[in-house]
Write a protein that holds these residues in place. Structure first.
Motif, short mmCIF file in Angstrom:
data_model
loop_
_atom_site.label_atom_id
_atom_site.label_comp_id
_atom_site.label_asym_id
_atom_site.label_seq_id
_atom_site.Cartn_x
_atom_site.Cartn_y
_atom_site.Cartn_z
N LEU A 31 47.58 39.80 36.07
CA LEU A 31 46.85 40.16 37.29
C LEU A 31 46.27 41.57 37.21
N CYS A 32 46.90 42.46 36.48
CA CYS A 32 46.47 43.86 36.45
C CYS A 32 45.76 44.28 35.16
N ARG A 33 45.79 43.46 34.15
CA ARG A 33 45.23 43.84 32.85
C ARG A 33 43.78 44.30 32.96
N GLY A 34 42.96 43.56 33.66
CA GLY A 34 41.54 43.93 33.80
C GLY A 34 41.37 45.25 34.53
N ASP A 35 42.20 45.47 35.55
CA ASP A 35 42.11 46.72 36.31
C ASP A 35 42.55 47.91 35.45
N VAL A 36 43.57 47.72 34.63
CA VAL A 36 43.99 48.79 33.73
C VAL A 36 42.85 49.14 32.79
N MET A 37 42.23 48.12 32.22
CA MET A 37 41.13 48.36 31.28
C MET A 37 39.94 49.01 31.97
N ARG A 38 39.68 48.63 33.21
CA ARG A 38 38.52 49.13 33.95
C ARG A 38 38.76 50.52 34.52
N ASN A 57 44.15 54.72 42.15
CA ASN A 57 42.99 53.83 42.30
C ASN A 57 43.30 52.56 43.08
N ARG A 58 44.35 52.58 43.87
CA ARG A 58 44.80 51.39 44.60
C ARG A 58 43.66 50.71 45.37
N ALA A 59 42.80 51.48 46.00
CA ALA A 59 41.70 50.91 46.78
C ALA A 59 40.72 50.13 45.92
N SER A 60 40.66 50.44 44.63
CA SER A 60 39.73 49.78 43.72
C SER A 60 40.35 48.63 42.94
N LEU A 61 41.65 48.38 43.15
CA LEU A 61 42.32 47.30 42.43
C LEU A 61 41.83 45.95 42.90
N SER A 62 41.85 44.99 42.00
CA SER A 62 41.55 43.61 42.39
C SER A 62 42.63 43.14 43.35
N ALA A 63 42.33 42.11 44.11
CA ALA A 63 43.28 41.60 45.11
C ALA A 63 44.60 41.19 44.45
N GLY A 64 44.52 40.54 43.31
CA GLY A 64 45.74 40.09 42.63
C GLY A 64 46.59 41.25 42.17
N CYS A 65 45.98 42.25 41.58
CA CYS A 65 46.73 43.41 41.11
C CYS A 65 47.27 44.21 42.29
N ARG A 66 46.50 44.33 43.33
CA ARG A 66 46.97 45.05 44.52
C ARG A 66 48.23 44.37 45.07
N SER A 67 48.29 43.05 44.98
CA SER A 67 49.48 42.34 45.46
C SER A 67 50.72 42.72 44.66
N VAL A 68 50.55 43.03 43.38
CA VAL A 68 51.67 43.48 42.55
C VAL A 68 52.19 44.81 43.07
N PHE A 69 51.29 45.71 43.40
CA PHE A 69 51.68 47.04 43.86
C PHE A 69 52.08 47.05 45.34
#
Length: 85
Positions: A31-38, A57-69
């Protein structure tokens, strides 16, 4: 070079905290791999720096990755996600 960085990102996120089920770790990493790379490419492979960058960068995270955090992957393993805050 990009392949090595992507590989590092694959291993960095699952290892952020200990004790979670491997399947859930893999799901959270996916869920977060793309956000880490971006958003946090320069933080790789430093896990602490990746987590800090993702929080900044929480506000810029994808919805799926934000759910992890913000509380876990679809309600799973809230202890792990609480450790990410």
């Amino acid at each position: 070079m990009i392949g090595r960085i992507a590989l590092a990102a694959c291993f960095a996120l699952p290892a952020l905290t200990a004790g979670a089920a491997r399947a859930n770790e893999d799901e959270q990493a996916a869920l977060c791999r793309g956000d880490v790379m971006r958003l946090c490419l320069s933080a790789i492979p430093d896990r602490t720096a990746i987590v800090s960058c993702m929080k900044v960068n929480r506000a810029s995270l994808s919805a799926g990755c934000r759910s992890v955090f913000d509380g876990g992957t679809r309600g799973k393993d809230t202890t792990r996600s609480a450790n990410l805050r």
